[in-house]
Design a protein around this motif. Structure first.
Motif, mmCIF file in Angstrom:
data_model
loop_
_atom_site.group_PDB
_atom_site.id
_atom_site.type_symbol
_atom_site.label_atom_id
_atom_site.label_comp_id
_atom_site.label_asym_id
_atom_site.label_seq_id
_atom_site.Cartn_x
_atom_site.Cartn_y
_atom_site.Cartn_z
ATOM 1 N N GLU A 159 65.183 44.037 21.055
ATOM 2 C CA GLU A 159 64.112 44.815 20.425
ATOM 3 C C GLU A 159 62.807 44.682 21.208
ATOM 4 N N ALA A 207 60.754 47.768 23.101
ATOM 5 C CA ALA A 207 59.334 47.966 22.786
ATOM 6 C C ALA A 207 58.491 47.884 24.049
ATOM 7 N N ALA A 212 56.800 53.422 12.195
ATOM 8 C CA ALA A 212 58.048 52.677 12.322
ATOM 9 C C ALA A 212 59.020 53.055 11.211
ATOM 10 N N TRP A 213 58.498 53.281 10.013
ATOM 11 C CA TRP A 213 59.356 53.694 8.899
ATOM 12 C C TRP A 213 59.939 55.079 9.164
ATOM 13 N N PHE A 226 59.631 49.795 16.898
ATOM 14 C CA PHE A 226 58.375 50.553 16.914
ATOM 15 C C PHE A 226 57.230 49.735 16.297
ATOM 16 N N PHE A 227 57.578 48.817 15.386
ATOM 17 C CA PHE A 227 56.550 47.920 14.868
ATOM 18 C C PHE A 227 56.018 47.027 15.984
ATOM 19 N N MET A 275 63.094 50.093 13.149
ATOM 20 C CA MET A 275 61.759 49.900 12.589
ATOM 21 C C MET A 275 61.030 48.764 13.296
ATOM 22 N N ARG A 276 61.747 47.688 13.581
ATOM 23 C CA ARG A 276 61.119 46.554 14.260
ATOM 24 C C ARG A 276 60.721 46.908 15.686
ATOM 25 N N VAL A 309 57.614 58.408 18.469
ATOM 26 C CA VAL A 309 58.841 58.564 17.675
ATOM 27 C C VAL A 309 59.428 59.958 17.868
ATOM 28 N N LEU A 328 52.029 56.368 17.920
ATOM 29 C CA LEU A 328 53.404 55.998 17.579
ATOM 30 C C LEU A 328 54.183 57.183 17.006
ATOM 31 N N THR A 345 51.090 50.407 12.028
ATOM 32 C CA THR A 345 52.410 50.631 12.645
ATOM 33 C C THR A 345 53.510 50.873 11.616
#
Length: 430
Positions: free
Chosen positions: A22, A26, A415-416, A335-336, A332-333, A311, A307, A411
């Motif tokens: 992850e 990122a 991310a969601w 992009f977080f 989600m993590r 996405v 972001l 974020t």
């Protein structure tokens, strides 16, 4: 993408939270590519906005704290924390009252003072000044004065019969050490024709600089016996200044001081005399904090927009990762981490920048003054001769935490959205 398959299936339900996989993805999304130039530009502006916002908050809060601390130190260095004034008659038992009050545990000194406003004349002009009659022995209890004598000396002050004046007052009147300053008081000797003004010239035996322009331009110290004669005080004084170990304990010491005085007195403290001034400083400080927080908030909104664009641009990649076994939580993590990294790096850079500026704030002010050929932070307007900065660790920590929280919250929505992306729809419309 086949070389990533083992990492995606290590855990039964997907990758481990915040695994190396992850962080790797990122990091790739943070690096600039030609077709993602607009996204990288938004990320750069977000980083710069958070950095400048955090630095500005730290600098402004430090300057405001330093401004308050310096002013409080200057004001309380030459003015007592409590003022004892007589109610029922002249304060002619000031020696006994001062001795009793000074014996209290929290009292550092009790100094009797004769005070009056007069007109001071020099070679070139005249100016209104505040004359204070103080005994030579009491100067040792006023380090703000005795430690800032530029010329002359306060030794033998009582016998010399001269004056100690502020540096700005002496310069304004065109006087130097040894010159004579003429004092004019409207309340002089009583004659059959009425009250005649009292005019008398005194030599200047000391010149001090407190660092607060208002005091350096208005204060004059005179031997107490001479001040009693000049202001027709006989054997009395105007009031007694009480200096405490802790200036904030004035409320607790009112009762003990009144009991120790053993005579009717009226007490005023520094908080009452300067309540409006320090309240205005506190309001200004809070308003500046709110205004500058908006800079960090705008930068956080830039993180959201960047972001969301990322996405949308990485929809196909997200769909492929989902079909290979990546969970919604992993997406989600990823992009977080991407957005939070911008906030964390920006906050760290802002903290470093703000700290460096605060540690060199006076040198920066002098450099900008020379560069622009103007006087920044004028002593006549801001009362102080230098630009202070006092960093409070708790305030700096609150600024850093606030910036990080705003960055992390910014974020969550992008991310969601990335985690909720349907891989079938993403591949169908790609």
């Amino acid at each position: 993408m086949t070389d990533l398959a083992p990492d995606l299936t290590d855990a039964p339900n997907g990758t481990k939270p915040f695994s190396r996989f992850e962080w790797m993805l990122a990091g790739r999304y943070l690096r600039s590519r030609r077709k993602e130039a607009s996204i990288s530009a938004i990320a750069g502006f977000s980083f710069a906005g958070i950095m400048l916002g955090v630095a500005a908050l730290i600098i402004v809060m430090a300057v405001m704290n330093g401004f308050r601390t310096e002013l409080l130190g200057k004001i309380l260095g030459i003015n007592g924390h409590m003022i004892l004034e007589p109610i029922d008659g002249p304060l002619n038992d000031f020696d006994a009252v001062s001795e009793r009050v000074s014996k209290l545990e929290q009292v550092r000194a009790a100094i009797p003072v004769v005070e009056g406003q007069v007109l001071a004349s020099g070679r070139e002009t005249s100016s209104g000044v505040l004359v204070r009659g103080v005994r030579e022995a009491d100067f040792a209890k006023m380090p703000a004065v005795i430690d800032n004598v530029l010329q002359g000396t306060l030794q033998g002050f009582d016998e010399a019969g001269g004056l100690a004046v502020g540096s700005r007052l002496a310069a304004g009147l065109g006087l130097q050490l040894g010159d004579r300053m003429t004092l004019v008081s409207p309340r002089g000797a009583v004659t059959p024709m009425g009250v005649a003004p009292r005019v008398k010239a005194y030599p200047i035996t000391a010149i001090f600089q407190l660092g607060m322009s208002e005091y350096d331009a208005t204060f004059v110290f005179m031997p107490q016996v001479e001040a009693q004669l000049y202001f027709n005080k006989d054997d009395a004084v105007s009031f007694i200044e009480v200096y405490l170990q802790d200036p904030d304990s004035v409320g607790l010491l009112r009762g003990p001081v009144m009991e120790a005085a053993e005579r009717p007195i009226f007490i005023t403290d520094w908080q009452q005399r300067n309540a409006t001034f320090f309240s205005a400083l506190e309001v200004e400080r809070n308003v500046m904090f709110i205004i500058l927080t908006l800079i960090v908030l705008v930068a956080a909104l830039n993180i959201i927009s960047g972001l969301i664009m990322l996405v949308k641009d990485k929809g196909r990649d997200i769909a492929v990762l989902r079909t290979m076994g990546a969970t919604r939580g992993a997406i989600m993590r990823i992009f977080f981490i991407t957005g939070a990294s911008i906030g964390m790096l920006g906050t760290l850079a802002g903290f470093v920048l703000g700290t460096v500026v605060c540690l060199n704030i006076e040198n920066i002010r002098q450099f900008l003054s020379r560069l622009t050929e103007t006087e920044l932070f004028s002593p006549e307007l801001y009362f102080l001769s230098r630009l202070p900065a006092d960093m409070d660790p708790s305030e700096v920590a609150s600024v850093v935490i606030m910036a990080l929280v705003l960055s992390f919250l910014a974020t969550l929505y992008p991310a969601w959205r990335a985690a909720r992306l349907d891989p079938v729809d993403a591949l169908r419309y790609e």
